[in-house]
Design a protein around this motif. Structure first.
Motif, PDB file in Angstrom:
ATOM      1  N   GLU A   1       0.833  -1.203   0.000  1.00 55.42           N
ATOM      2  CA  GLU A   1       0.000   0.000   0.000  1.00 55.42           C
ATOM      3  C   GLU A   1       0.870   1.256   0.000  1.00 55.42           C
ATOM      4  O   GLU A   1       0.524   2.257  -0.630  1.00 55.42           O
ATOM      5  CB  GLU A   1      -0.922  -0.005   1.218  1.00 55.42           C
ATOM      6  N   ARG A   2       1.997   1.198   0.678  1.00 56.51           N
ATOM      7  CA  ARG A   2       2.867   2.370   0.745  1.00 56.51           C
ATOM      8  C   ARG A   2       3.592   2.637  -0.566  1.00 56.51           C
ATOM      9  O   ARG A   2       3.656   3.776  -1.033  1.00 56.51           O
ATOM     10  CB  ARG A   2       3.923   2.172   1.845  1.00 56.51           C
ATOM     11  N   TRP A   3       4.136   1.583  -1.178  1.00 57.10           N
ATOM     12  CA  TRP A   3       5.116   1.787  -2.243  1.00 57.10           C
ATOM     13  C   TRP A   3       4.719   1.239  -3.611  1.00 57.10           C
ATOM     14  O   TRP A   3       5.236   1.724  -4.615  1.00 57.10           O
ATOM     15  CB  TRP A   3       6.456   1.163  -1.829  1.00 57.10           C
ATOM     16  N   ALA A   4       3.864   0.242  -3.670  1.00 56.17           N
ATOM     17  CA  ALA A   4       3.568  -0.397  -4.958  1.00 56.17           C
ATOM     18  C   ALA A   4       2.216  -0.010  -5.541  1.00 56.17           C
ATOM     19  O   ALA A   4       2.060   0.033  -6.763  1.00 56.17           O
ATOM     20  CB  ALA A   4       3.650  -1.921  -4.818  1.00 56.17           C
ATOM     21  N   ASN A   5       1.247   0.256  -4.695  1.00 53.73           N
ATOM     22  CA  ASN A   5      -0.134   0.417  -5.169  1.00 53.73           C
ATOM     23  C   ASN A   5      -0.602   1.855  -5.260  1.00 53.73           C
ATOM     24  O   ASN A   5      -1.787   2.098  -5.491  1.00 53.73           O
ATOM     25  CB  ASN A   5      -1.079  -0.375  -4.262  1.00 53.73           C
ATOM     26  N   ARG A   6       0.298   2.802  -5.066  1.00 52.52           N
ATOM     27  CA  ARG A   6      -0.074   4.217  -5.182  1.00 52.52           C
ATOM     28  C   ARG A   6       0.833   4.893  -6.199  1.00 52.52           C
ATOM     29  O   ARG A   6       1.979   4.479  -6.396  1.00 52.52           O
ATOM     30  CB  ARG A   6       0.069   4.930  -3.829  1.00 52.52           C
ATOM     31  N   SER A   7       0.343   5.928  -6.835  1.00 53.91           N
ATOM     32  CA  SER A   7       1.146   6.644  -7.817  1.00 53.91           C
ATOM     33  C   SER A   7       2.245   7.447  -7.114  1.00 53.91           C
ATOM     34  O   SER A   7       2.108   7.813  -5.933  1.00 53.91           O
ATOM     35  CB  SER A   7       0.271   7.587  -8.631  1.00 53.91           C
ATOM     36  N   PRO A   8       3.335   7.734  -7.816  1.00 56.21           N
ATOM     37  CA  PRO A   8       4.377   8.577  -7.221  1.00 56.21           C
ATOM     38  C   PRO A   8       3.845   9.929  -6.771  1.00 56.21           C
ATOM     39  O   PRO A   8       4.305  10.480  -5.764  1.00 56.21           O
ATOM     40  CB  PRO A   8       5.395   8.728  -8.363  1.00 56.21           C
ATOM     41  N   GLU A   9       2.874  10.470  -7.517  1.00 57.30           N
ATOM     42  CA  GLU A   9       2.312  11.772  -7.147  1.00 57.30           C
ATOM     43  C   GLU A   9       1.611  11.709  -5.795  1.00 57.30           C
ATOM     44  O   GLU A   9       1.779  12.602  -4.942  1.00 57.30           O
ATOM     45  CB  GLU A   9       1.324  12.233  -8.223  1.00 57.30           C
ATOM     46  N   VAL A  10       0.829  10.645  -5.579  1.00 57.01           N
ATOM     47  CA  VAL A  10       0.147  10.475  -4.289  1.00 57.01           C
ATOM     48  C   VAL A  10       1.166  10.220  -3.186  1.00 57.01           C
ATOM     49  O   VAL A  10       1.056  10.758  -2.069  1.00 57.01           O
ATOM     50  CB  VAL A  10      -0.886   9.340  -4.374  1.00 57.01           C
ATOM     51  N   MET A  11       2.167   9.397  -3.476  1.00 51.42           N
ATOM     52  CA  MET A  11       3.212   9.122  -2.488  1.00 51.42           C
ATOM     53  C   MET A  11       3.908  10.407  -2.050  1.00 51.42           C
ATOM     54  O   MET A  11       4.188  10.611  -0.866  1.00 51.42           O
ATOM     55  CB  MET A  11       4.218   8.133  -3.077  1.00 51.42           C
ATOM     56  N   LEU A  12       4.190  11.278  -3.019  1.00 54.54           N
ATOM     57  CA  LEU A  12       4.852  12.542  -2.704  1.00 54.54           C
ATOM     58  C   LEU A  12       3.967  13.426  -1.841  1.00 54.54           C
ATOM     59  O   LEU A  12       4.417  13.980  -0.826  1.00 54.54           O
ATOM     60  CB  LEU A  12       5.206  13.262  -4.006  1.00 54.54           C
ATOM     61  N   ASP A  13       2.710  13.568  -2.232  1.00 54.23           N
ATOM     62  CA  ASP A  13       1.824  14.518  -1.565  1.00 54.23           C
ATOM     63  C   ASP A  13       1.360  14.059  -0.188  1.00 54.23           C
ATOM     64  O   ASP A  13       0.895  14.884   0.607  1.00 54.23           O
ATOM     65  CB  ASP A  13       0.604  14.797  -2.444  1.00 54.23           C
ATOM     66  N   THR A  14       1.479  12.768   0.111  1.00 56.33           N
ATOM     67  CA  THR A  14       0.970  12.263   1.388  1.00 56.33           C
ATOM     68  C   THR A  14       2.065  11.760   2.324  1.00 56.33           C
ATOM     69  O   THR A  14       1.755  11.333   3.438  1.00 56.33           O
ATOM     70  CB  THR A  14      -0.037  11.118   1.158  1.00 56.33           C
ATOM     71  N   PHE A  15       3.332  11.819   1.901  1.00 53.39           N
ATOM     72  CA  PHE A  15       4.398  11.327   2.779  1.00 53.39           C
ATOM     73  C   PHE A  15       4.606  12.312   3.916  1.00 53.39           C
ATOM     74  O   PHE A  15       4.874  13.497   3.697  1.00 53.39           O
ATOM     75  CB  PHE A  15       5.689  11.115   1.992  1.00 53.39           C
TER      76      PHE A  15
ATOM     77  N   ASN B   1       8.276   3.681  -8.652  1.00 57.03           N
ATOM     78  CA  ASN B   1       7.494   4.678  -7.908  1.00 57.03           C
ATOM     79  C   ASN B   1       8.386   5.501  -6.985  1.00 57.03           C
ATOM     80  O   ASN B   1       8.264   6.736  -6.916  1.00 57.03           O
ATOM     81  CB  ASN B   1       6.408   3.988  -7.077  1.00 57.03           C
ATOM     82  N   LEU B   2       9.264   4.817  -6.282  1.00 60.29           N
ATOM     83  CA  LEU B   2      10.136   5.505  -5.329  1.00 60.29           C
ATOM     84  C   LEU B   2      11.082   6.473  -6.019  1.00 60.29           C
ATOM     85  O   LEU B   2      11.263   7.617  -5.569  1.00 60.29           O
ATOM     86  CB  LEU B   2      10.939   4.471  -4.532  1.00 60.29           C
ATOM     87  N   LEU B   3      11.701   6.030  -7.116  1.00 61.12           N
ATOM     88  CA  LEU B   3      12.646   6.891  -7.814  1.00 61.12           C
ATOM     89  C   LEU B   3      11.948   8.113  -8.404  1.00 61.12           C
ATOM     90  O   LEU B   3      12.490   9.224  -8.377  1.00 61.12           O
ATOM     91  CB  LEU B   3      13.361   6.090  -8.909  1.00 61.12           C
ATOM     92  N   GLU B   4      10.738   7.912  -8.929  1.00 60.95           N
ATOM     93  CA  GLU B   4      10.000   9.037  -9.477  1.00 60.95           C
ATOM     94  C   GLU B   4       9.529   9.978  -8.363  1.00 60.95           C
ATOM     95  O   GLU B   4       9.583  11.206  -8.512  1.00 60.95           O
ATOM     96  CB  GLU B   4       8.808   8.541 -10.301  1.00 60.95           C
ATOM     97  N   ARG B   5       9.082   9.410  -7.255  1.00 57.95           N
ATOM     98  CA  ARG B   5       8.696  10.255  -6.122  1.00 57.95           C
ATOM     99  C   ARG B   5       9.872  11.103  -5.649  1.00 57.95           C
ATOM    100  O   ARG B   5       9.735  12.307  -5.394  1.00 57.95           O
ATOM    101  CB  ARG B   5       8.193   9.382  -4.967  1.00 57.95           C
ATOM    102  N   ASP B   6      11.047  10.482  -5.550  1.00 58.50           N
ATOM    103  CA  ASP B   6      12.222  11.214  -5.092  1.00 58.50           C
ATOM    104  C   ASP B   6      12.640  12.287  -6.092  1.00 58.50           C
ATOM    105  O   ASP B   6      13.103  13.364  -5.703  1.00 58.50           O
ATOM    106  CB  ASP B   6      13.376  10.245  -4.827  1.00 58.50           C
ATOM    107  N   ARG B   7      12.494  11.992  -7.376  1.00 60.78           N
ATOM    108  CA  ARG B   7      12.804  13.006  -8.390  1.00 60.78           C
ATOM    109  C   ARG B   7      11.887  14.216  -8.218  1.00 60.78           C
ATOM    110  O   ARG B   7      12.339  15.373  -8.257  1.00 60.78           O
ATOM    111  CB  ARG B   7      12.649  12.425  -9.796  1.00 60.78           C
ATOM    112  N   MET B   8      10.611  13.953  -8.028  1.00 63.31           N
ATOM    113  CA  MET B   8       9.658  15.048  -7.868  1.00 63.31           C
ATOM    114  C   MET B   8       9.887  15.798  -6.561  1.00 63.31           C
ATOM    115  O   MET B   8       9.685  17.021  -6.500  1.00 63.31           O
ATOM    116  CB  MET B   8       8.231  14.503  -7.937  1.00 63.31           C
ATOM    117  N   PHE B   9      10.324  15.099  -5.527  1.00 64.79           N
ATOM    118  CA  PHE B   9      10.618  15.776  -4.271  1.00 64.79           C
ATOM    119  C   PHE B   9      11.781  16.745  -4.449  1.00 64.79           C
ATOM    120  O   PHE B   9      11.735  17.889  -3.977  1.00 64.79           O
ATOM    121  CB  PHE B   9      10.939  14.764  -3.170  1.00 64.79           C
ATOM    122  N   THR B  10      12.828  16.297  -5.138  1.00 66.33           N
ATOM    123  CA  THR B  10      13.958  17.192  -5.400  1.00 66.33           C
ATOM    124  C   THR B  10      13.501  18.402  -6.202  1.00 66.33           C
ATOM    125  O   THR B  10      13.927  19.534  -5.941  1.00 66.33           O
ATOM    126  CB  THR B  10      15.071  16.442  -6.156  1.00 66.33           C
ATOM    127  N   GLU B  11      12.614  18.184  -7.143  1.00 65.32           N
ATOM    128  CA  GLU B  11      12.055  19.277  -7.935  1.00 65.32           C
ATOM    129  C   GLU B  11      11.291  20.255  -7.038  1.00 65.32           C
ATOM    130  O   GLU B  11      11.376  21.476  -7.204  1.00 65.32           O
ATOM    131  CB  GLU B  11      11.134  18.703  -9.006  1.00 65.32           C
TER     132      GLU B  11
END
Length: 206
Positions: free
Chosen positions: A65-79, A160-170
């Motif tokens: 639920e944390r890492w595989a089943n959510r989009s990177p955008e949702v992961m970023l906005d809710t972490f 998902n994780l790599l894309e989330r981290d890219r967007m976080f750096t952005e």
């Protein structure tokens, strides 16, 4: 904030070299070092559930639920740490330390949260790793699959994780630009010595 005038803040994207550079600066200039990653479990335990809704939601999820089943955008906005939850505990810890020079490092040091605390704007630097540098750093540490490998869909979770981290750096880049703070792009080919020297100069330590 004059009570934290002795603090040097080293934030930025994950995998950007913050831990390595902060250790080098601490050794070279005799600074105390405060690693915000190491106190995450303690801060989780000290957090008030009513004040950390994103953290509570995260704790209730399993690895998929944390890492595989959510989009990177949702992961970023809710972490929770990306939302600044429990940042006040970092400040509380720093105020409890002796008033000697300290370098505090970690991705939790969001520019918009740190900026009001800066007595001298030179004392905040954010490392902004490129996606290539981030992946290379994780591979070098042997930690690339640490989280994704504990899910039922490792390849998807890693993406998902790599894309989330890219967007976080952005996002961090956008905050430093908007606030007029110092962001330093970190790319493959830059040595640790070169990066440490540049951060030390930006901090005004040299």
């Amino acid at each position: 904030m004059t009570d934290l005038a002795h603090v040097y803040w080293l934030g930025g994207g994950t995998g950007g070299g913050k831990s390595t550079i902060s250790r080098r600066l601490a050794d070279r200039f005799g600074l105390r070092r405060y690693d915000t990653d190491r106190v995450m479990s303690d801060h989780t335990a000290r957090s008030s559930p009513g004040e950390t809704p994103y953290l509570q939601h995260f704790l209730a999820m399993d690895m998929d639920e944390r890492w595989a089943n959510r989009s990177p955008e949702v992961m970023l906005d809710t972490f929770h740490w990306f939302r600044g939850e429990a940042f006040e505990l970092i400040v509380e810890d720093l105020l409890s330390l002796p008033a000697e020079r300290v370098v505090v490092e970690g991705f939790r040091l969001l520019p918009e949260l740190v900026e009001p605390l800066l007595a001298d704007r030179r004392q905040g630097v954010w490392l902004l790793p490129t996606p290539g540098f981030q992946r290379a750093a994780f591979e070098q540490r042997g930690s690339l699959w640490d989280i994704a490998g504990r899910t039922s869909a490792p390849e998807r979770a890693l993406g998902n994780l790599l894309e989330r981290d890219r967007m976080f750096t952005e996002r961090v880049t956008g905050q430093t630009d908007r606030l007029g703070l110092t962001g330093l792009v970190v790319d493959v080919g830059r040595t640790e010595d070169e990066l440490a020297d540049q951060v030390a100069e930006l901090f005004g330590l040299t």
